[in-house]
Design a protein around this motif. Sequence first.
Motif, PDB file in Angstrom:
ATOM      1  N   GLY A  92      -9.114  -1.225 -42.206  1.00  0.00           N
ATOM      2  CA  GLY A  92      -8.916  -2.644 -42.479  1.00  0.00           C
ATOM      3  C   GLY A  92      -7.674  -2.827 -43.338  1.00  0.00           C
ATOM      4  O   GLY A  92      -7.056  -1.846 -43.777  1.00  0.00           O
ATOM      5  N   VAL A  93      -7.351  -4.084 -43.618  1.00  0.00           N
ATOM      6  CA  VAL A  93      -6.096  -4.352 -44.330  1.00  0.00           C
ATOM      7  C   VAL A  93      -6.109  -3.745 -45.740  1.00  0.00           C
ATOM      8  O   VAL A  93      -5.109  -3.197 -46.203  1.00  0.00           O
ATOM      9  N   ASP A  94      -7.264  -3.787 -46.421  1.00  0.00           N
ATOM     10  CA  ASP A  94      -7.332  -3.201 -47.756  1.00  0.00           C
ATOM     11  C   ASP A  94      -7.035  -1.698 -47.725  1.00  0.00           C
ATOM     12  O   ASP A  94      -6.290  -1.171 -48.549  1.00  0.00           O
ATOM     13  N   ASP A 104      -9.846  -5.402 -24.067  1.00  0.00           N
ATOM     14  CA  ASP A 104      -9.979  -5.717 -22.642  1.00  0.00           C
ATOM     15  C   ASP A 104      -9.007  -6.786 -22.163  1.00  0.00           C
ATOM     16  O   ASP A 104      -8.744  -6.923 -20.971  1.00  0.00           O
ATOM     17  N   ASN A 105      -8.491  -7.568 -23.128  1.00  0.00           N
ATOM     18  CA  ASN A 105      -7.521  -8.592 -22.742  1.00  0.00           C
ATOM     19  C   ASN A 105      -6.074  -8.141 -22.941  1.00  0.00           C
ATOM     20  O   ASN A 105      -5.142  -8.893 -22.672  1.00  0.00           O
ATOM     21  N   GLY A 106      -5.898  -6.946 -23.495  1.00  0.00           N
ATOM     22  CA  GLY A 106      -4.542  -6.507 -23.812  1.00  0.00           C
ATOM     23  C   GLY A 106      -4.126  -6.906 -25.210  1.00  0.00           C
ATOM     24  O   GLY A 106      -2.964  -6.770 -25.589  1.00  0.00           O
ATOM     25  N   ASP A 107      -5.079  -7.438 -25.995  1.00  0.00           N
ATOM     26  CA  ASP A 107      -4.792  -7.791 -27.387  1.00  0.00           C
ATOM     27  C   ASP A 107      -5.101  -6.598 -28.293  1.00  0.00           C
ATOM     28  O   ASP A 107      -5.761  -5.643 -27.880  1.00  0.00           O
ATOM     29  N   VAL A 108      -4.642  -6.707 -29.571  1.00  0.00           N
ATOM     30  CA  VAL A 108      -4.795  -5.570 -30.477  1.00  0.00           C
ATOM     31  C   VAL A 108      -5.445  -5.981 -31.803  1.00  0.00           C
ATOM     32  O   VAL A 108      -5.751  -7.149 -32.013  1.00  0.00           O
ATOM     33  N   ASP A 109      -5.600  -5.017 -32.696  1.00  0.00           N
ATOM     34  CA  ASP A 109      -6.448  -5.145 -33.874  1.00  0.00           C
ATOM     35  C   ASP A 109      -5.988  -6.157 -34.928  1.00  0.00           C
ATOM     36  O   ASP A 109      -6.808  -6.700 -35.649  1.00  0.00           O
ATOM     37  N   TYR A 110      -4.677  -6.290 -35.110  1.00  0.00           N
ATOM     38  CA  TYR A 110      -4.170  -7.114 -36.212  1.00  0.00           C
ATOM     39  C   TYR A 110      -3.262  -8.206 -35.668  1.00  0.00           C
ATOM     40  O   TYR A 110      -2.717  -8.102 -34.570  1.00  0.00           O
ATOM     41  N   ASP A 111      -3.059  -9.245 -36.478  1.00  0.00           N
ATOM     42  CA  ASP A 111      -2.114 -10.273 -36.062  1.00  0.00           C
ATOM     43  C   ASP A 111      -0.703  -9.915 -36.538  1.00  0.00           C
ATOM     44  O   ASP A 111      -0.494  -8.937 -37.253  1.00  0.00           O
ATOM     45  N   SER A 112       0.251 -10.748 -36.174  1.00  0.00           N
ATOM     46  CA  SER A 112       1.664 -10.439 -36.407  1.00  0.00           C
ATOM     47  C   SER A 112       1.983 -10.178 -37.873  1.00  0.00           C
ATOM     48  O   SER A 112       2.814  -9.330 -38.197  1.00  0.00           O
ATOM     49  N   SER A 113       1.290 -10.916 -38.759  1.00  0.00           N
ATOM     50  CA  SER A 113       1.635 -10.793 -40.176  1.00  0.00           C
ATOM     51  C   SER A 113       1.363  -9.378 -40.682  1.00  0.00           C
ATOM     52  O   SER A 113       2.074  -8.877 -41.548  1.00  0.00           O
ATOM     53  N   VAL A 114       0.323  -8.750 -40.141  1.00  0.00           N
ATOM     54  CA  VAL A 114       0.035  -7.364 -40.517  1.00  0.00           C
ATOM     55  C   VAL A 114       0.945  -6.412 -39.748  1.00  0.00           C
ATOM     56  O   VAL A 114       1.537  -5.489 -40.321  1.00  0.00           O
ATOM     57  N   LEU A 115       1.084  -6.636 -38.444  1.00  0.00           N
ATOM     58  CA  LEU A 115       1.882  -5.727 -37.606  1.00  0.00           C
ATOM     59  C   LEU A 115       3.311  -5.611 -38.112  1.00  0.00           C
ATOM     60  O   LEU A 115       3.934  -4.553 -38.047  1.00  0.00           O
ATOM     61  N   ALA A 116       3.816  -6.711 -38.667  1.00  0.00           N
ATOM     62  CA  ALA A 116       5.210  -6.726 -39.133  1.00  0.00           C
ATOM     63  C   ALA A 116       5.433  -5.782 -40.311  1.00  0.00           C
ATOM     64  O   ALA A 116       6.568  -5.435 -40.629  1.00  0.00           O
ATOM     65  N   ARG A 117       4.363  -5.363 -40.951  1.00  0.00           N
ATOM     66  CA  ARG A 117       4.527  -4.547 -42.158  1.00  0.00           C
ATOM     67  C   ARG A 117       4.594  -3.042 -41.869  1.00  0.00           C
ATOM     68  O   ARG A 117       4.850  -2.257 -42.767  1.00  0.00           O
ATOM     69  N   PHE A 118       4.327  -2.660 -40.628  1.00  0.00           N
ATOM     70  CA  PHE A 118       4.431  -1.223 -40.293  1.00  0.00           C
ATOM     71  C   PHE A 118       5.879  -0.849 -39.986  1.00  0.00           C
ATOM     72  O   PHE A 118       6.693  -1.690 -39.592  1.00  0.00           O
ATOM     73  N   ASP A 119       6.162   0.451 -40.126  1.00  0.00           N
ATOM     74  CA  ASP A 119       7.456   0.968 -39.669  1.00  0.00           C
ATOM     75  C   ASP A 119       7.436   1.246 -38.171  1.00  0.00           C
ATOM     76  O   ASP A 119       8.447   1.133 -37.483  1.00  0.00           O
ATOM     77  N   ILE A 120       6.279   1.692 -37.678  1.00  0.00           N
ATOM     78  CA  ILE A 120       6.165   2.035 -36.258  1.00  0.00           C
ATOM     79  C   ILE A 120       4.736   1.769 -35.801  1.00  0.00           C
ATOM     80  O   ILE A 120       3.781   2.057 -36.532  1.00  0.00           O
ATOM     81  N   VAL A 121       4.601   1.191 -34.624  1.00  0.00           N
ATOM     82  CA  VAL A 121       3.286   0.803 -34.116  1.00  0.00           C
ATOM     83  C   VAL A 121       3.041   1.445 -32.750  1.00  0.00           C
ATOM     84  O   VAL A 121       3.808   1.235 -31.810  1.00  0.00           O
ATOM     85  N   LEU A 122       1.972   2.242 -32.682  1.00  0.00           N
ATOM     86  CA  LEU A 122       1.515   2.776 -31.407  1.00  0.00           C
ATOM     87  C   LEU A 122       0.326   1.948 -30.947  1.00  0.00           C
ATOM     88  O   LEU A 122      -0.397   1.389 -31.773  1.00  0.00           O
ATOM     89  N   ALA A 123       0.115   1.895 -29.645  1.00  0.00           N
ATOM     90  CA  ALA A 123      -1.085   1.232 -29.132  1.00  0.00           C
ATOM     91  C   ALA A 123      -1.592   2.047 -27.956  1.00  0.00           C
ATOM     92  O   ALA A 123      -0.798   2.604 -27.193  1.00  0.00           O
ATOM     93  N   SER A 124      -2.922   2.115 -27.839  1.00  0.00           N
ATOM     94  CA  SER A 124      -3.460   2.914 -26.746  1.00  0.00           C
ATOM     95  C   SER A 124      -4.812   2.394 -26.287  1.00  0.00           C
ATOM     96  O   SER A 124      -5.461   1.598 -26.964  1.00  0.00           O
ATOM     97  N   LEU A 125      -5.194   2.855 -25.116  1.00  0.00           N
ATOM     98  CA  LEU A 125      -6.499   2.523 -24.557  1.00  0.00           C
ATOM     99  C   LEU A 125      -7.527   3.499 -25.118  1.00  0.00           C
ATOM    100  O   LEU A 125      -7.308   4.711 -25.126  1.00  0.00           O
ATOM    101  N   HIS A 126      -8.640   2.961 -25.592  1.00  0.00           N
ATOM    102  CA  HIS A 126      -9.722   3.826 -26.063  1.00  0.00           C
ATOM    103  C   HIS A 126     -11.035   3.489 -25.380  1.00  0.00           C
ATOM    104  O   HIS A 126     -12.089   3.984 -25.766  1.00  0.00           O
ATOM    105  N   SER A 127     -10.983   2.642 -24.393  1.00  0.00           N
ATOM    106  CA  SER A 127     -12.211   2.245 -23.708  1.00  0.00           C
ATOM    107  C   SER A 127     -11.854   1.671 -22.339  1.00  0.00           C
ATOM    108  O   SER A 127     -10.683   1.445 -22.044  1.00  0.00           O
ATOM    109  N   GLY A 128     -12.885   1.474 -21.549  1.00  0.00           N
ATOM    110  CA  GLY A 128     -12.668   0.846 -20.240  1.00  0.00           C
ATOM    111  C   GLY A 128     -12.234   1.820 -19.168  1.00  0.00           C
ATOM    112  O   GLY A 128     -11.469   1.478 -18.270  1.00  0.00           O
TER     113      GLY A 128
END
Length: 578
Positions: free
Chosen positions: A388-390, A421-445
């Motif tokens: 989580g964000v904390d 399932d919709n192609g969306d991810v865990d956090y919104d833009s405000s959080v995503l913007a704070r990473f240096d690098i973002v990976l995304a992957s399928l873990h289900s379906g």
Amino acid sequence: MPDFDNPAVADVLDTVGDLLEISGADKFRFLSYHKAAHALRAFPEDVMTLAAEERLTEVPGVGKKLAASIMALVDSGTFPELEAITAELPDTLVELVQVPGLGPKKAKVLYEELGVASVDDLETAIAAHRLDGLGGFGPKTIENLVAGIDAFRRHRQRALIADVLPFADRIVSAMRELGGTVDAAFAGSLRRRRETVGDVDVIVASTEPEAVMQAARTLPRAERIVAGGETKTSIVTTGGLQVDVRVVAPEQYGAALQYFTGSAEHNVALRAIAKGMGLKVNEYGVFRIADDVRIAGATEDDVYAALGMAMPPPELRENTGEIAAALAGTLPRLLELSDIRGDLHMHTVATDGKSTAEQNRTKAAELGYDYIAITDHAANLRMVGGLGVDALERQWELIDELNSRGDGPYLLKGIELNIDDNGDVDYDSSVLARFDIVLASLHSGWGQSRDVATRRVLRAMENPFIDVISHLTGRVLRRRDPIDLDIEAVMAKAAETGTALELNSYPDRLDLDDAHLRIAKRAGVRITLGTDSHEATQLGYMTYGVGQARRGWIEAAGVLNTLSLDGLRAQLKRGRAV
DNA sequence: GCCGTTTTCGGCCCGACTGTTTTCAGTCG
């Protein structure tokens, strides 16, 4: 309309080829099915596209007849030759010839005389003594079949390269220590860095061949000696792995290494070229046919030079274009482990990893890296304690502290998101913007249709914060099939959006595979290599990813983590946007 | 069944080892 990918069509071709061989068909006829299957697996274009555009004959080894049959398969779901042959022979015979020691001729006899059509049938027939007295099946053969069935059951799944390579290294070292040994190496699919291997081939150049054969018969973990001759000893280990040790004279070493590195398809093509030059290639050297004079063989370079070409790296030797490139002098300069400046995928104790960020950093320093990305699981993967964000805030403080020491590889603040399932991810833009690098992957379906799964991935790639799609297909070697994706569409979208694709270097993933990598290269898609380590020593898995990358003809220029830290940052989406 | 610097027919790679066969076929790589 049924949907087939290249491997699925290739499997049908291989089945037909095997059954034709068992039926006693002309050797070159059934070989042509295997040849076409092999070429199709490596072909960088989708079979459905080729069929739709009537370009199937562009695949080497696919002529008019096979093109028409493949068209029928993708149109109607039935392959005419398969229908015809399975009317006479059950397709379970294909598994029967997988049993070591049992080839097509004996399989045919077993089927026709006893109705044996599967490995289970064979086992039952042996137990009931129905093979006793059958022509060609003496007591020794039956004994070998019993052992063969056992080996088939234990080892029907090829071993992961990571489980075999360290063992093969030890055998090579032991052979090198023998008096009389001039050189030694492993060959075969292991040297070509196939993701799984069926056996280990070791080649030893020695002036004392008997000492080598003696050492081979007494290898540690040797459970059974399958063959023990003057130049070749085969053993099966307690783990069910077959090891073949061959000894040759030092002047034959290059020829032997070339020959037993293969692949079979590569060697066949090579020998055809030799023949056209009035030469003959075997494991002892290159010979002029006219007077049988040996003109090369001490080194692999010599062997290829004698055939008028540069030496293709072992990873390319699959007869999928490397010979033409070697002849033309246009072989790629493939990615090397030393090109890698950092590892872009790893987990820590913050989620399901066993090591801390600091331990990973220490290991990365040992490997000489300039940077690593800490990419723990994101919030929605609750099973492994996704952050989580904390928790993220705490991890970022830790990373800042480690980076402030200024004495080791730089730690990038990363994350491995879940594509829902919709192609969306865990956090919104405000959080995503704070990473240096973002990976995304399928873990289900895993069971989703191609359309649904592809749409998820395409949507994720449109996210301006997602830099990398990791382990694209989600396959786990020997355990889980890859998710069905429209690879062409994925590659096109990756190129369009500037999303990189990861070559996950964990030994049971190696996802992308070699065929995907060639497609990606052709489409101009950038690649990253990450080990997906869950423990610091696993950062060493990078070597398996590099091997796979080389099989996919990948060069350093196509890989983002061959760049400096600044260079890498500039190529990520957030670096490019500004 | 494929393919072409030996092109539309006639080739298509080569050798070790084993077992049962008494001279060689089958399997493997």
